[in-house]
Design a protein around this motif. Structure first.
Motif, PDB file in Angstrom:
ATOM      1  N   ASN A   1       1.746  35.932  31.392  1.00  0.00           N
ATOM      2  CA  ASN A   1       2.277  36.323  32.697  1.00  0.00           C
ATOM      3  C   ASN A   1       3.330  37.408  32.530  1.00  0.00           C
ATOM      4  OD1 ASN A   1       0.740  34.257  33.733  1.00  0.00           O
ATOM      5  ND2 ASN A   1       2.444  32.875  34.058  1.00  0.00           N
ATOM      6  N   THR A   2       3.095  38.548  33.121  1.00  0.00           N
ATOM      7  CA  THR A   2       4.056  39.644  33.132  1.00  0.00           C
ATOM      8  C   THR A   2       4.471  39.865  34.574  1.00  0.00           C
ATOM      9  OG1 THR A   2       2.962  40.674  31.251  1.00  0.00           O
ATOM     10  CG2 THR A   2       4.422  42.057  32.530  1.00  0.00           C
ATOM     11  N   TRP A   3       5.768  39.942  34.800  1.00  0.00           N
ATOM     12  CA  TRP A   3       6.297  40.109  36.147  1.00  0.00           C
ATOM     13  C   TRP A   3       7.149  41.359  36.210  1.00  0.00           C
ATOM     14  CZ3 TRP A   3       4.727  36.846  39.919  1.00  0.00           C
ATOM     15  CH2 TRP A   3       4.129  35.660  39.508  1.00  0.00           C
ATOM     16  N   ALA A   4       7.238  41.926  37.399  1.00  0.00           N
ATOM     17  CA  ALA A   4       8.132  43.056  37.625  1.00  0.00           C
ATOM     18  C   ALA A   4       8.680  42.955  39.047  1.00  0.00           C
ATOM     19  CB  ALA A   4       7.415  44.376  37.435  1.00  0.00           C
ATOM     20  N   GLN A   5       9.933  43.303  39.191  1.00  0.00           N
ATOM     21  CA  GLN A   5      10.561  43.424  40.506  1.00  0.00           C
ATOM     22  C   GLN A   5      10.985  44.870  40.649  1.00  0.00           C
ATOM     23  OE1 GLN A   5      11.262  41.255  43.281  1.00  0.00           O
ATOM     24  NE2 GLN A   5      11.748  43.267  44.123  1.00  0.00           N
ATOM     25  N   THR A   6      10.403  45.559  41.618  1.00  0.00           N
ATOM     26  CA  THR A   6      10.834  46.930  41.843  1.00  0.00           C
ATOM     27  C   THR A   6      12.069  46.917  42.737  1.00  0.00           C
ATOM     28  OG1 THR A   6       9.313  47.238  43.708  1.00  0.00           O
ATOM     29  CG2 THR A   6       8.530  47.904  41.519  1.00  0.00           C
ATOM     30  N   PHE A   7      12.888  47.952  42.579  1.00  0.00           N
ATOM     31  CA  PHE A   7      14.093  48.076  43.390  1.00  0.00           C
ATOM     32  C   PHE A   7      14.440  49.550  43.525  1.00  0.00           C
ATOM     33  CE2 PHE A   7      15.634  48.174  39.107  1.00  0.00           C
ATOM     34  CZ  PHE A   7      16.762  48.980  39.112  1.00  0.00           C
ATOM     35  N   THR A   8      15.092  49.873  44.600  1.00  0.00           N
ATOM     36  CA  THR A   8      15.525  51.238  44.862  1.00  0.00           C
ATOM     37  C   THR A   8      17.018  51.337  44.579  1.00  0.00           C
ATOM     38  OG1 THR A   8      13.834  51.451  46.575  1.00  0.00           O
ATOM     39  CG2 THR A   8      15.634  53.069  46.591  1.00  0.00           C
ATOM     40  N   ALA A   9      17.385  52.242  43.683  1.00  0.00           N
ATOM     41  CA  ALA A   9      18.805  52.424  43.349  1.00  0.00           C
ATOM     42  C   ALA A   9      19.545  52.902  44.599  1.00  0.00           C
ATOM     43  CB  ALA A   9      18.969  53.423  42.215  1.00  0.00           C
ATOM     44  N   SER A  10      20.628  52.217  44.942  1.00  0.00           N
ATOM     45  CA  SER A  10      21.386  52.532  46.154  1.00  0.00           C
ATOM     46  C   SER A  10      22.364  53.687  45.954  1.00  0.00           C
ATOM     47  CB  SER A  10      22.149  51.296  46.628  1.00  0.00           C
ATOM     48  OG  SER A  10      23.074  50.888  45.641  1.00  0.00           O
ATOM     49  N   GLN A  11      22.606  54.042  44.700  1.00  0.00           N
ATOM     50  CA  GLN A  11      23.510  55.145  44.364  1.00  0.00           C
ATOM     51  C   GLN A  11      23.229  55.542  42.921  1.00  0.00           C
ATOM     52  OE1 GLN A  11      27.052  52.663  45.034  1.00  0.00           O
ATOM     53  NE2 GLN A  11      27.627  52.969  42.906  1.00  0.00           N
ATOM     54  N   ASP A  12      23.806  56.629  42.464  1.00  0.00           N
ATOM     55  CA  ASP A  12      23.722  56.996  41.052  1.00  0.00           C
ATOM     56  C   ASP A  12      24.652  56.059  40.272  1.00  0.00           C
ATOM     57  OD1 ASP A  12      22.149  59.131  41.826  1.00  0.00           O
ATOM     58  OD2 ASP A  12      23.682  60.652  41.476  1.00  0.00           O
ATOM     59  N   TYR A  13      24.140  55.445  39.212  1.00  0.00           N
ATOM     60  CA  TYR A  13      24.985  54.603  38.363  1.00  0.00           C
ATOM     61  C   TYR A  13      24.299  54.323  37.037  1.00  0.00           C
ATOM     62  CZ  TYR A  13      22.237  50.503  39.983  1.00  0.00           C
ATOM     63  OH  TYR A  13      21.231  49.599  40.278  1.00  0.00           O
ATOM     64  N   ASP A  14      25.071  53.839  36.083  1.00  0.00           N
ATOM     65  CA  ASP A  14      24.548  53.423  34.785  1.00  0.00           C
ATOM     66  C   ASP A  14      24.341  51.918  34.811  1.00  0.00           C
ATOM     67  OD1 ASP A  14      24.629  56.003  33.841  1.00  0.00           O
ATOM     68  OD2 ASP A  14      26.569  55.770  32.862  1.00  0.00           O
ATOM     69  N   LEU A  15      23.104  51.494  34.627  1.00  0.00           N
ATOM     70  CA  LEU A  15      22.775  50.067  34.606  1.00  0.00           C
ATOM     71  C   LEU A  15      22.926  49.560  33.177  1.00  0.00           C
ATOM     72  CD1 LEU A  15      20.146  48.180  36.498  1.00  0.00           C
ATOM     73  CD2 LEU A  15      20.085  47.989  34.020  1.00  0.00           C
ATOM     74  N   ALA A  16      23.798  48.575  32.979  1.00  0.00           N
ATOM     75  CA  ALA A  16      24.074  48.057  31.642  1.00  0.00           C
ATOM     76  C   ALA A  16      23.506  46.661  31.417  1.00  0.00           C
ATOM     77  CB  ALA A  16      25.579  48.035  31.389  1.00  0.00           C
ATOM     78  N   SER A  17      23.176  45.931  32.497  1.00  0.00           N
ATOM     79  CA  SER A  17      22.625  44.592  32.344  1.00  0.00           C
ATOM     80  C   SER A  17      21.905  44.176  33.618  1.00  0.00           C
ATOM     81  CB  SER A  17      23.727  43.577  32.013  1.00  0.00           C
ATOM     82  OG  SER A  17      24.587  43.395  33.130  1.00  0.00           O
ATOM     83  N   VAL A  18      21.084  43.144  33.484  1.00  0.00           N
ATOM     84  CA  VAL A  18      20.359  42.552  34.602  1.00  0.00           C
ATOM     85  C   VAL A  18      20.578  41.049  34.529  1.00  0.00           C
ATOM     86  CG1 VAL A  18      18.056  42.081  35.534  1.00  0.00           C
ATOM     87  CG2 VAL A  18      18.591  44.347  34.643  1.00  0.00           C
TER      88      VAL A  18
END
Length: 146
Positions: free
Chosen positions: A21-38
């Motif tokens: 099972n492979t899952w993905a959640q798409t999301f739209t970035a609300s602003q410019d930023y550096d993503l460091a964790s989920v």
């Protein structure tokens, strides 16, 4: 650091995280930023201490994950508590710069598991209200999505 893009409502269903099972959640970035964790809300079925959950950030094409990982983090099964759900953080190997208004995917893949022993990823299946993306599933390693 405060969460920038998040969705924390309606986690009424377990999404089985095991090797097929492979899952993905798409999301739209609300602003410019550096993503460091989920952070993901997880539980477990059986003893998953020998397993791990790989979380990657990917670009999208046609609303689906595509290409190589932009960043990768891991949640070790040994760290997931048995008997309930809680929030667990996948720290990315290096922060990835996201662009405002761009659709990305959080791609989730367990390295192993079975019908009775697997990660339980909490999800909003019945009536999701997040309009910036959607939950996707693949049973062929991400070659096709539904």
């Amino acid at each position: 650091m405060a969460a920038i893009d998040s969705y924390t409502t309606g986690d009424e269903s377990d999404i089985n995280g095991r090797d097929e099972n492979t899952w993905a959640q798409t999301f739209t970035a609300s602003q410019d930023y550096d993503l460091a964790s989920v952070k993901l809300k997880l539980g477990e079925s059986g003893d998953i201490s020998a397993y791990s959950l790989t979380v990657t950030i990917r670009a999208t094409a046609g609303g689906e994950p595509t290409g190589n990982a932009l960043a990768t983090g891991v949640i070790a099964g040994i760290d997931v508590h048995n008997g309930g759900t809680d929030w667990y953080e996948a720290v990315m190997d290096s922060p990835v710069s996201l662009t405002s208004g761009t659709l990305y995917a959080i791609h989730i893949q367990a390295d192993n598991g079975s019908q009775t022993t697997h990660f339980d990823i909490r999800g909003d299946i019945s009536s999701p209200t997040y309009s910036g993306g959607k939950l996707l599933y693949s049973n062929d390693g991400g070659s096709s999505w539904g």
